[in-house]
Design an enzyme around this catalytic site. Structure first.
Site, short mmCIF file in Angstrom:
data_model
loop_
_atom_site.label_atom_id
_atom_site.label_comp_id
_atom_site.label_asym_id
_atom_site.label_seq_id
_atom_site.Cartn_x
_atom_site.Cartn_y
_atom_site.Cartn_z
N CYS A 192 0.84 -1.20 0.00
CA CYS A 192 0.00 0.00 0.00
C CYS A 192 0.87 1.25 0.00
O CYS A 192 1.75 1.39 0.86
CB CYS A 192 -0.92 0.01 1.21
SG CYS A 192 -1.99 1.47 1.28
N LYS A 201 2.14 -9.67 0.64
CA LYS A 201 1.69 -9.02 -0.59
C LYS A 201 2.54 -7.78 -0.81
O LYS A 201 2.66 -6.95 0.09
CB LYS A 201 0.21 -8.67 -0.53
CG LYS A 201 -0.35 -8.12 -1.85
CD LYS A 201 -1.87 -7.95 -1.79
CE LYS A 201 -2.44 -7.59 -3.16
NZ LYS A 201 -2.05 -6.25 -3.63
#
Length: 336
Positions: free
Chosen positions: A100, A139
């Site tokens: 992110c 991720k």
């Protein structure tokens, strides 16, 4: 003796964690359309879990399995504590967000900026693995800012894998930490699928899944010929019926829904239960507004469900109006 079919990887096909979108309501809807794709929570920060209302962040419907908790954080001790919570709550996996790019996340020293600190990520992974029996996955992006060196992501994966991480979900774009919004970061940095394919070649022992821009079943199938898994994000959210044949095509299992009417009927039952419990059904309904996309009358159906004047009514009353509007649009389209 008959040979048993090879096991299908849990990461073969999944729906991405998406902030403000993939909450428990959204995941319940997706489960009506695919039983076998892995679902992820929104990113939850370690601070929110350690200092906040754990039940509000962690509770989920039993129907959502398999479901993974995605964490945002960087302190190994905090990550370990939250991994224990994930196991206690019954999640199937705990995932660390290293992708992110938002400024808020950067200020917390986690998300994509963690790719600049691979040893810290490795320490966090080890702490989580020591704290739980759940799979611990990561991720991440393929690079930071305008550094497009393959060596950067290769070394990141190598360092984190050495700490015991066996599953990497790779968003095939760089994350620009300055100058782009999170939305622009999902669109402007170019997709480079070849980088993810190279990671699989260099780390054949790891499970490598790809994320970013993939929409159609044929696109998914093409990637599954190269890597171990595909994660779909915005397409699954905005076009939920696009998942309708995932189970039969990619898992060799029956698809749970014969048609959109069946999904809508089951979803309406869920909204009824929320309403009976005094909970906000419009908050849940926003996730289903794309169910009829691409069909005659879909726009009219969405307009009824989105009408703020109707949000005080029981959901079945709104559903009757929405269906009448959709069928009216269908008749109009057939008569055109």
């Amino acid at each position: 003796m008959a040979m048993s079919a090879p096991a299908v990887s849990p990461w073969r096909l999944s729906v991405a964690p998406m902030m403000d979108w993939t909450d428990a309501h959204c995941r319940y809807l997706h489960r009506l359309i695919t039983r076998h794709a892995l679902l992820y929570t929104e990113m939850v920060t370690t601070g929110a879990l350690i200092h906040g209302d754990q039940g509000r962040h962690l509770d989920f419907n039993a129907e959502e399995h398999p479901v993974a908790l995605q964490l945002g954080g960087s302190e190994p001790q905090d990550l370990a504590a939250c991994a224990k919570l994930a196991e206690r709550w019954g999640y199937d996996e705990v995932n660390l967000n290293c992708g992110c790019p938002s400024e808020r996340v950067q200020k917390g020293a986690f998300g994509a900026c963690l790719m600049n600190e691979p040893q810290l990520v490795a320490d966090g992974v080890k702490a989580m693995r020591d704290a739980t029996t759940l799979p611990v996955t990561v991720k991440h992006r393929i690079g930071i800012d305008k550094n497009e060196s393959y060596d950067f992501v290769r070394d990141f994966v190598g360092t984190v894998a050495a700490a015991g991480c066996e599953v990497f979900i790779v968003h095939a774009r760089n994350a620009w930490l300055q100058g782009l919004s999170p939305k622009e970061n999902r669109e402007i940095p170019p997709l480079r699928y070849e980088i993810v394919a190279q990671l699989k070649r260099d780390f054949p022992q790891l499970t490598i899944a790809i994320n970013g821009g993939l929409k159609t079943p044929d696109e998914i199938a093409a990637q599954l010929a190269v890597v171990d898994g595909v994660m779909v994000g915005r397409e699954a959210y905005h076009e939920p019926w696009s998942m309708a044949q995932w189970d039969s095509r990619f898992f060799g299992q029956p698809d749970p829904a014969a048609d959109r009417e069946q999904v809508e009927a089951q979803w309406l039952g869920y909204l009824d239960r929320l309403h009976a419990a005094g909970r906000s059904w419009p908050h849940a309904m926003r996730h289903a507004l794309g169910l009829w996309n691409g069909t005659p009358g879909a726009r009219r159906w969405r307009q009824v469900w989105s009408d703020h004047r109707l949000k005080g009514l029981p959901p079945r009353e709104v559903a009757a109006q929405a269906t009448a509007a959709r069928l009216g649009g269908l008749v109009a389209a057939q008569g055109a």
